[in-house]
Design an enzyme around this catalytic site. Structure first.
Site, PDB file in Angstrom:
ATOM      1  N   ASP A 102    -109.069  19.687 -10.480  1.00  0.00           N
ATOM      2  CA  ASP A 102    -110.119  18.754 -10.070  1.00  0.00           C
ATOM      3  C   ASP A 102    -109.462  17.452  -9.607  1.00  0.00           C
ATOM      4  O   ASP A 102    -108.688  16.851 -10.353  1.00  0.00           O
ATOM      5  CB  ASP A 102    -111.042  18.479 -11.261  1.00  0.00           C
ATOM      6  CG  ASP A 102    -112.320  17.748 -10.867  1.00  0.00           C
ATOM      7  OD1 ASP A 102    -112.271  16.907  -9.939  1.00  0.00           O
ATOM      8  OD2 ASP A 102    -113.368  18.016 -11.478  1.00  0.00           O
TER       9      ASP A 102
ATOM     10  N   LYS B  14    -112.709   9.407  -7.817  1.00  0.00           N
ATOM     11  CA  LYS B  14    -113.084   8.020  -8.120  1.00  0.00           C
ATOM     12  C   LYS B  14    -112.016   7.345  -8.973  1.00  0.00           C
ATOM     13  O   LYS B  14    -111.470   7.941  -9.891  1.00  0.00           O
ATOM     14  CB  LYS B  14    -114.430   7.989  -8.839  1.00  0.00           C
ATOM     15  CG  LYS B  14    -115.583   8.490  -7.975  1.00  0.00           C
ATOM     16  CD  LYS B  14    -116.909   8.419  -8.708  1.00  0.00           C
ATOM     17  CE  LYS B  14    -118.036   8.918  -7.799  1.00  0.00           C
ATOM     18  NZ  LYS B  14    -119.362   8.888  -8.475  1.00  0.00           N
TER      19      LYS B  14
ATOM     20  N   GLU C 278    -107.692  32.542  -6.287  1.00  0.00           N
ATOM     21  CA  GLU C 278    -108.896  32.915  -5.541  1.00  0.00           C
ATOM     22  C   GLU C 278    -109.284  31.802  -4.571  1.00  0.00           C
ATOM     23  O   GLU C 278    -109.616  32.051  -3.403  1.00  0.00           O
ATOM     24  CB  GLU C 278    -110.067  33.172  -6.505  1.00  0.00           C
ATOM     25  CG  GLU C 278    -109.867  34.332  -7.464  1.00  0.00           C
ATOM     26  CD  GLU C 278    -109.279  33.906  -8.795  1.00  0.00           C
ATOM     27  OE1 GLU C 278    -109.383  34.679  -9.742  1.00  0.00           O
ATOM     28  OE2 GLU C 278    -108.692  32.798  -8.880  1.00  0.00           O
TER      29      GLU C 278
ATOM     30  N   GLU D  49    -107.434  29.389  -3.335  1.00  0.00           N
ATOM     31  CA  GLU D  49    -106.435  29.228  -2.277  1.00  0.00           C
ATOM     32  C   GLU D  49    -106.648  30.228  -1.154  1.00  0.00           C
ATOM     33  O   GLU D  49    -106.600  29.879   0.036  1.00  0.00           O
ATOM     34  CB  GLU D  49    -105.039  29.399  -2.874  1.00  0.00           C
ATOM     35  CG  GLU D  49    -103.906  29.304  -1.870  1.00  0.00           C
ATOM     36  CD  GLU D  49    -102.553  29.468  -2.533  1.00  0.00           C
ATOM     37  OE1 GLU D  49    -101.538  29.393  -1.808  1.00  0.00           O
ATOM     38  OE2 GLU D  49    -102.497  29.676  -3.773  1.00  0.00           O
TER      39      GLU D  49
END
Length: 218
Positions: A119, A123, A196, A198
């Site tokens: 992830d 921010k 998966e 990628e």
């Protein structure tokens, strides 16, 4: 990316404590040698998703031990099913938060850490959650052997740039770096094991960023 809850996957994790640990107490040391039945080198994927990458590696390298560390229980169950279906005795699943990495593995216990399509937490206020933030790098350094490596892949150019800077500031060395992994030499492309995620995005022409980095001698 959070997966839709699958009760069967959650139940599978609970039914197979010999192959999957579900949020173990960080205060209790995990005996990996006993769980694997040997003392072969351990490699960890932090954030394994549905497990295509780590199960492929486990099949390719029966001489190594692998741990799929995945915080989502449904994802952990999906990986576990693949492990059981394919008879991968050299793969264990750890359903837990990477923040407790050192407690679960101990110092100098791991030869390689894989960070695949983590992830990006774009921010600024979420910087500390990025898996290449300096605090996580310190955890990786603690569990890796002296010559251990981090292998990192992402499709996010911002996270890649951040990670290069973070690792450089930490004093790490880079053994390999690419801003378009799937257009490197034939030898490099053939050795690459896809996730998966990628496969899906590379097939659409999205560049895949990759680096291999290690720490200076402890």
């Amino acid at each position: 990316m959070r997966l839709k809850n699958k009760p069967w996957a959650n139940e599978l994790v609970e039914e197979h404590p010999e192959s999957a640990l579900d949020r173990p107490d960080p205060a209790e040391k995990i005996d990996w040698e006993a769980r694997f039945g040997n003392d072969k080198p351990i490699e960890i994927e932090v954030g394994s998703g549905k497990g295509q990458f780590i199960t492929t590696l486990a099949k390719q390298h029966p001489d190594r031990n692998f741990v799929a560390m995945e915080i989502q229980k449904t994802a952990a169950g999906i990986i576990l099913k693949k492990k059981l279906d394919e008879g991968l005795d050299n793969l264990q699943i750890l359903c837990a938060d990477a923040a407790n990495l050192v407690a679960y593995f101990g110092e100098n216990s791991t030869s390689k850490i894989y960070l695949n399509f983590s992830d990006p937490w774009p921010k600024s206020r979420h910087e500390k959650r990025r898996l290449t933030y300096k605090d996580f790098l310190a955890k990786y350094q603690a569990v890796l052997t002296g010559d251990g490596l981090i292998e990192f892949k992402t499709d996010n150019s911002g996270l890649f740039a951040y990670s290069v800077k973070s690792m450089n500031n930490y004093g790490m060395h880079f053994d390999f770096m690419s801003v378009d992994l799937h257009h490197e030499s034939e030898e490099i492309v053939e050795k690459n094991v896809e996730t998966e995620y990628e496969h899906k995005f590379a097939s659409k022409g999205q560049p895949i960023y990759c680096l291999h980095a290690g720490f200076l001698a402890k």
